[in-house]
Enzyme design. Sequence first.
Site, mmCIF file in Angstrom:
data_model
loop_
_atom_site.group_PDB
_atom_site.id
_atom_site.type_symbol
_atom_site.label_atom_id
_atom_site.label_comp_id
_atom_site.label_asym_id
_atom_site.label_seq_id
_atom_site.Cartn_x
_atom_site.Cartn_y
_atom_site.Cartn_z
ATOM 1 N N ARG A 53 -5.937 18.109 23.530
ATOM 2 C CA ARG A 53 -3.907 17.712 24.286
ATOM 3 C C ARG A 53 -4.207 16.714 23.736
ATOM 4 O O ARG A 53 -5.074 16.098 24.243
ATOM 5 C CB ARG A 53 -4.402 18.592 25.218
ATOM 6 C CG ARG A 53 -4.207 20.273 25.697
ATOM 7 C CD ARG A 53 -4.263 20.454 27.402
ATOM 8 N NE ARG A 53 -4.174 22.301 27.238
ATOM 9 C CZ ARG A 53 -5.578 22.588 27.204
ATOM 10 N NH1 ARG A 53 -6.512 22.127 26.519
ATOM 11 N NH2 ARG A 53 -5.026 23.849 27.572
ATOM 12 N N ASP B 228 0.575 -1.190 0.149
ATOM 13 C CA ASP B 228 0.135 -0.170 -0.415
ATOM 14 C C ASP B 228 1.230 1.025 0.033
ATOM 15 O O ASP B 228 0.579 2.309 -0.720
ATOM 16 C CB ASP B 228 -0.941 -0.126 1.193
ATOM 17 C CG ASP B 228 -2.172 -1.195 1.189
ATOM 18 O OD1 ASP B 228 -2.274 -1.827 -0.018
ATOM 19 O OD2 ASP B 228 -2.899 -1.105 1.780
ATOM 20 N N GLY B 229 1.948 1.283 0.651
ATOM 21 C CA GLY B 229 2.772 2.302 0.752
ATOM 22 C C GLY B 229 3.355 2.796 -0.854
ATOM 23 O O GLY B 229 3.450 4.235 -1.540
#
EC number: 2.7.1.23
Length: 265
Positions: free
Chosen positions: A150, A50-51
């Site tokens: 945060r 997929d990369g």
Amino acid sequence: MKIATVLRNDDYTREVEHALKEKLQAANSPFTFVKGPAEQPDMVLSIGGDGTLLEAVHQYGIEPSYVGIHTGHLGFYADWRPEELDEFVERLLNEEPLIAEYPTVQCRISTREGKQYEKWALNEMVLRNANLSTLVTCVYINGDELETFRGDGLIVSSPSGSTAYNKAVDGAIVHPSIEAIQLSEIASINNQAYRTINSSLVLPKHHEVELIVMNPEIMIGLDREQAVWRDVRSIRCRVGQDKVKFARYKRLTFWGRVRNSFISG
């Protein structure tokens, strides 16, 4: 038809590309191979994982259609395996593919100096503090304040990207036919002093999420690309106007891909 290939950098993947080209040549195919993005192809074959596919999409853009041949460990976008090259070549030569269009995430990054940068991602935009300490970000949806976040970071994902990092933080899986983006939190801080929604939000096409950044340096990831940005004021994300096209010579449904990738293997 002009075809380009983008490869995972290993010997096995190069062998698969060589075998594919030999099979097409033996079949006297009408296809020609281009060597780089300077010559725009009609189709791009991503051979790897997929990369590799994400790399191909950012290299060649939205004009061509894409086909994935899986030689990696996870091939959510890929339809074909190396042992199926004969079948793939036969269908490539004799069948018209189904074109599946996947929505993207469009991002506008604004600096405190007033500069703006337009970016996009097929999978996701990931926002983290540059030194990996707490990220502080005010979250607005359509101009209305939602929360002050945060925590470790935020993810804005596309429907196809909902199966990637977003899924790892317990976000929802969204079908690509739904034109939406999803905002998910990474390890938010929730105690007596601080509160967040602490749940993924799926936003439709006409909605926009704005992230007002409080940290002086942040890390922005756009699919496989990551960079440190300084003095970013805000990041606005919405469903992109453009979609990435996949040429499907196999009739494998999205939910079939989900099952194959995460359940049955």
